[in-house]
Design a protein around this motif. Structure first.
Motif, PDB file in Angstrom:
ATOM      1  N   LYS A 280       0.839  -1.212   0.000  1.00 47.79           N
ATOM      2  CA  LYS A 280       0.000   0.000   0.000  1.00 47.79           C
ATOM      3  C   LYS A 280       0.868   1.255   0.000  1.00 47.79           C
ATOM      4  CE  LYS A 280      -0.377   0.247   5.044  1.00 47.79           C
ATOM      5  NZ  LYS A 280      -1.291   0.318   6.189  1.00 47.79           N
ATOM      6  N   TYR A 281       0.236   2.402  -0.367  1.00 52.17           N
ATOM      7  CA  TYR A 281       0.869   3.705  -0.212  1.00 52.17           C
ATOM      8  C   TYR A 281       0.832   4.093   1.259  1.00 52.17           C
ATOM      9  CZ  TYR A 281       0.525   4.350  -5.281  1.00 52.17           C
ATOM     10  OH  TYR A 281       0.649   4.215  -6.637  1.00 52.17           O
ATOM     11  N   THR A 328       5.884   3.652  -0.383  1.00 51.10           N
ATOM     12  CA  THR A 328       5.079   2.442  -0.121  1.00 51.10           C
ATOM     13  C   THR A 328       5.728   1.658   1.019  1.00 51.10           C
ATOM     14  OG1 THR A 328       6.304   1.050  -1.684  1.00 51.10           O
ATOM     15  CG2 THR A 328       4.410   2.298  -2.547  1.00 51.10           C
TER      16      THR A 328
END
Length: 427
Positions: A280-281, A328
């Motif tokens: 994920k970011y 990330t």
């Protein structure tokens, strides 16, 4: 006839024996006396020659003469004197029996050939042992060359013996035997292939004694302890011995680990699979927690500063996280692992260190560690690699990532939704 050769014969005739009996008894007595003299001469010559060689070995600084004594070269050389004595005087014993005289001469010539072969073998074994003490020849397949020379020597000796026994001239005998060359080649096929392979192995430096090799076809995985004309002996790590045909070294594929042992490090190349749906970011508030990781503090400050400048220069709408550039959790994880390995005491810092992504698979996204341990010893190498992956695997949850693994029996059981069952009227 000389008086000495018939002294027993004349004496027996004077005692009333007939000529035939006297002749045979004359031969028997002279032959026994000749054999006893030959044994005495052999004993004395052995003692003298061995003593001379022992004195030379003690006085000499090189160990070559010690090896000559150990391989019984002086003992074999001492046998030449009694053999020459027999060859000189034995025919005189059978002077009245030409057929017996020819047989004795032929027998002594054959024994001379056997003695020469023994001397050659002793000398070759001495050279073999001596070369193995020299650093430049210690890992060379000297056994193969010794065996080849001995094979040719035995062939030459056997052909000479057959030529003597059959009474055919040696050159004529060789010409006759040439017709059977195809059969000879068939019989010695493995030896010829092994000889050619030994030359190629030595010239191209393919394998040395002491090399660690892996030969999956023959189930061999260990150190080469012997290379001879027909086989290569590999001592596996479980102390079993695997024999491999010498010519297989050039006809089949195998792995030689010498390059690793001669290098400055042993490669670590292993990956772990990360679940792709856990990537994920990261929001700015999440980065505060990651800054607590010492190996990432300066990296996050520097990297996030560059990202913010880039996004501001392009007036990126950051109300949606996808826009612009972002850090990330997987990128931070890779950077953390890279920094951890670079600071690990068991890693050679002068060789390549890399943490990289491989192509995604159905088992997740492989993150591969590529580095070289400073200690190449097997047990220490395995310890270093296990120590690294113990830490890396334990670090994965701190980055909100998950490692892929197939469901086990415990977590693969279906869960029952009792409310859903009740709504459908199922008790």
């Amino acid at each position: 006839m000389s008086k000495l050769e018939h002294i027993i014969y004349d004496y027996l005739l004077d005692q009333g024996f007939n000529e035939t009996t006297a002749a045979y008894l004359n031969i028997a007595v002279l032959l026994i006396a000749l054999i006893i003299l030959a044994i005495v001469i052999d004993f004395v010559s052995r003692r003298v020659i061995i003593q001379i060689f022992n004195q030379l070995a003690k006085a000499s600084k090189t160990n070559f003469d010690d090896l000559l004594v150990a391989n019984k070269v002086p003992r074999n050389l001492a046998h030449i004197i009694p053999l020459l004595f027999l060859y000189e005087f034995a025919p005189a014993v059978f002077i009245d029996f030409p057929y017996g005289r020819n047989m004795v001469e032929n027998t002594l010539q054959v024994l001379g050939i056997i003695l020469i072969l023994n001397i050659v073998r002793s000398l070759l074994h001495t050279l073999n042992d001596y070369f193995k003490t020299l650093p430049n020849f210690k890992d060379k397949p000297i056994d193969s060359y010794i065996q080849v020379i001995m094979i040719f020597a035995w062939i030459l000796g056997l052909l000479s013996a057959f030529a003597i026994i059959t009474g055919i001239e040696f050159v004529e005998f060789i010409t006759t035997i040439g017709a059977a060359s195809a059969i000879i080649l068939l019989i010695f096929k493995d030896s010829i292939l092994g000889f050619v392979a030994s030359i190629q192995v030595s010239i191209n430096d393919i394998v040395r004694i002491g090399d660690w090799v892996t030969f999956e076809k023959y189930g061999a995985d260990g150190d080469v302890i012997e290379i001879n004309l027909s086989t290569v002996k590999v001592q596996n790590f479980d102390k079993t011995i695997t024999t491999i045909p010498t010519y297989a070294l050039i006809s089949d594929s195998f792995k030689n680990w010498r390059g690793m042992t001669d290098s400055d490090g042993r490669r670590i190349k292993r990956s772990l699979n990360v679940k792709m749906d856990s990537v994920k970011y990261l929001r700015k508030e999440e980065l505060k927690n990651f800054k607590k990781i010492e190996l990432l503090q300066s990296y996050i400050d520097h990297r996030q500063g560059d990202i913010d400048k880039h996004n501001q220069s392009l007036n990126v709408d950051k109300t949606m996280l996808l826009n612009g550039r972002n850090l990330t959790n997987l990128g931070l994880f890779r950077k953390y692992v890279q920094s951890y390995i670079e600071n690990h005491s068991g890693i050679n810092k002068d060789m390549m260190i890399m943490v990289r992504q491989l192509a995604p698979t159905s088992q997740g996204l492989p993150i591969e560690i590529y580095a070289f341990s400073a200690d190449k010893r097997w047990a220490n190498y395995e310890y270093i690699m296990a120590d690294i992956f113990d830490h890396v695997i334990a670090a994965v949850p701190y980055f909100d990532l998950e490692i892929f693994e197939f469901p086990s029996g415990k977590n693969s059981k279906p869960t029952l939704d009792f409310e859903d069952l009740a709504s459908r009227g199922i008790d």
